[in-house]
Design an enzyme around this catalytic site. Structure first.
Site, PDB file in Angstrom:
ATOM      1  N   ASP A   1      24.736  11.950  65.674  1.00 44.06           N
ATOM      2  CA  ASP A   1      25.745  11.511  64.896  1.00 44.06           C
ATOM      3  C   ASP A   1      26.479  11.231  66.051  1.00 44.06           C
ATOM      4  OD1 ASP A   1      27.957  11.023  63.509  1.00 44.06           O
ATOM      5  OD2 ASP A   1      27.457  12.486  61.838  1.00 44.06           O
TER       6      ASP A   1
ATOM      7  N   LYS B   1      33.729   4.292  62.726  1.00 46.09           N
ATOM      8  CA  LYS B   1      34.911   4.598  63.310  1.00 46.09           C
ATOM      9  C   LYS B   1      35.323   3.556  64.648  1.00 46.09           C
ATOM     10  CE  LYS B   1      35.674   8.872  61.354  1.00 46.09           C
ATOM     11  NZ  LYS B   1      35.868  10.128  61.483  1.00 46.09           N
TER      12      LYS B   1
ATOM     13  N   TYR C   1      29.086  18.302  60.444  1.00 47.68           N
ATOM     14  CA  TYR C   1      29.508  17.587  59.287  1.00 47.68           C
ATOM     15  C   TYR C   1      28.864  15.978  59.504  1.00 47.68           C
ATOM     16  CZ  TYR C   1      32.567  14.605  56.518  1.00 47.68           C
ATOM     17  OH  TYR C   1      32.908  13.561  55.463  1.00 47.68           O
TER      18      TYR C   1
HETATM   19  C1  LIG Z   1      30.789  13.406  62.840  1.00 46.92           C
HETATM   20  C2  LIG Z   1      30.930  12.443  61.320  1.00 46.92           C
HETATM   21  N1  LIG Z   1      29.965  12.195  60.757  1.00 46.92           N
HETATM   22  C3  LIG Z   1      29.875  11.465  59.550  1.00 46.92           C
HETATM   23  C4  LIG Z   1      31.211  11.032  58.997  1.00 46.92           C
HETATM   24  C5  LIG Z   1      31.541  10.405  57.842  1.00 46.92           C
HETATM   25  O1  LIG Z   1      32.003   9.261  58.052  1.00 46.92           O
HETATM   26  P1  LIG Z   1      32.544   8.254  56.911  1.00 46.92           P
HETATM   27  O2  LIG Z   1      33.717   9.000  56.236  1.00 46.92           O
HETATM   28  O3  LIG Z   1      32.666   6.870  57.448  1.00 46.92           O
HETATM   29  O4  LIG Z   1      31.443   8.381  55.775  1.00 46.92           O
HETATM   30  C6  LIG Z   1      32.180  11.469  59.903  1.00 46.92           C
HETATM   31  C7  LIG Z   1      33.772  11.390  59.222  1.00 46.92           C
HETATM   32  O5  LIG Z   1      34.394  11.756  59.607  1.00 46.92           O
HETATM   33  C8  LIG Z   1      32.258  12.444  60.935  1.00 46.92           C
HETATM   34  O6  LIG Z   1      33.302  12.933  61.556  1.00 46.92           O
END
Ligand SMILES: Cc1ncc(COP(=O)(O)O)c(C=O)c1O
Length: 375
Positions: free
Chosen positions: A175, A203, A79
């Protein structure tokens, strides 16, 4: 959040910045200072671009990778946010994102011309990555993935990904929105000793305030400087102040070690309860973010069991999913109490499984799958 809610030095930094001004028309020195801290901490970080969130950081990274490689296609696993580049994966088939995010996501609103530009591969399968790279040789801009999450990489997997991408001139993006700073100070890339070309952060980077970042190799990151990647709130100063204060804490304290020890004790305690109750479950993931994985024969039963777990832990005062994240402010008393609550919840689950009618034990609707509740 790694430091815990309302961590004093971060709150102070935000309060002080708020009294000085937050929306400025030129770069605030904070942006440079926070970037320098990130470059000190993260192995791949030679240049940094701040933004406001994880998905946004992914989108910036994809644009940079496409610019640097001169190619369009993105190969992904897991994700990475809500943006068009990612949901484009479901244009060809709505089942594509099932294993990476959740079932039944519509790609309505995503331009149909993006079909075939986002291609999935399977975590821990170099063969699946090889196949997709081979089938689209010379067309793939980047591979974007988390280095670990629920699944831990098998020996040689990440090294293989690094080699394959390097051989084909494909930009590798980790990521690190969740793994960043948590597994090792320098992220999953430092923990596993595999350095990507770029990485995205959010985060934990700012302990609850709005900040995201893309960090990467200079020769990749500087390619699109003649393009346009900009947004006014990216320079908003309270997020940057929170980021600088948080990154300073990561340099000053060995937070990963504390969180790991906490996670290890949690995993041992959970395993003991699982064995005692004889509930079909196991602990997956690294101690930095372990998850209880219930083993049920159907998705329907799994949803019922997980809902019962959420209900029984929430009733006792533990808020979380079957996935658990720890922070610096958790104490031994928190750990003991959490394990006690989990033990009690597992006893109720055992009773429900023995009874055969799990629904009888539920006082709330069955949970919605994955991220569905958020959309
Ligand atoms: C691994 C990962 N990448 C990207 C995102 C997306 O981040 P945001 O919700 O700040 O756009 C998340 C959000 O939970 C995530 O867990």
């Amino acid at each position: 959040m790694l430091l815990g809610h309302a961590y004093p030095s971060v709150v102070r930094a935000v309060q002080e910045q708020a009294t000085c001004g937050t929306g400025l028309s030129i770069n605030h020195p904070l942006e440079i200072e926070a970037a320098e801290l990130l470059a000190e901490i993260v192995p791949c970080a030679e240049m940094v671009r701040f933004c406001k969130g994880g998905g946004e950081a992914g989108m910036v990274a994809i644009r940079i990778a496409r610019a640097a490689s001169g190619r369009d296609k993105v190969v992904f696993c897991g994700y990475h946010g809500w943006h068009d580049w990612y949901l484009a994966a479901n244009l060809a088939s709505e089942a594509t994102l099932e294993k990476h995010l959740l079932p039944g996501i519509s790609s309505r609103g995503v331009p149909k011309t993006l079909e075939g530009t986002a291609l999935p591969f399977e975590f821990n399968s170099l063969d699946s990555l090889k196949q997709v790279l081979e089938a689209h040789r010379g067309e793939v801009a980047c591979v974007i993935m988390e280095a670990a999450r629920t699944d831990t990489p098998e020996p040689g997997f990440l090294e293989g990904v690094r080699q394959l991408t390097q051989d084909q001139g494909v930009v590798l993006i980790f990521d690190e929105v969740v793994t960043g700073f948590r597994m090792a100070r320098g992220g999953a890339q430092q923990y596993f000793g595999v350095t990507p070309d770029m990485a995205t952060f959010a985060k934990c980077i700012s302990n609850g305030f709005a900040l995201g970042a893309v960090a990467g190799r200079r020769d990749v990151m500087e390619v699109p400087v003649d393009s346009f990647i900009s947004s006014v709130y990216w320079a908003e100063a309270t997020g940057l102040a929170a980021g600088r204060a948080t990154l300073k804490e990561y340099l000053a304290q060995n937070i990963c070690a504390s969180v790991r020890q906490f996670g290890e004790a949690f995993v041992a305690g959970c395993k003991k309860h699982i064995a005692e109750c004889g509930v079909p479950a196991r602990i997956v993931g690294l101690p930095a973010f372990p998850a209880l994985s219930f083993q049920e024969p159907s998705l329907e039963r799994l949803d019922a069991v997980v809902t019962l777990y959420l209900q029984e832990t929430a009733k006792r005062g533990l808020f979380g999913g079957p996935g658990h994240f720890f922070c610096l402010q958790h104490s031994q008393a928190d750990l003991d109490r959490a394990l006690e609550m989990i033990g009690e919840a597992l006893i109720v689950i055992r009773k429900a499984l023995d009874d055969g009618d799990i629904g009888k034990f539920l006082e709330c609707p069955i949970r919605q799958s994955g991220f569905r509740r958020l959309v």
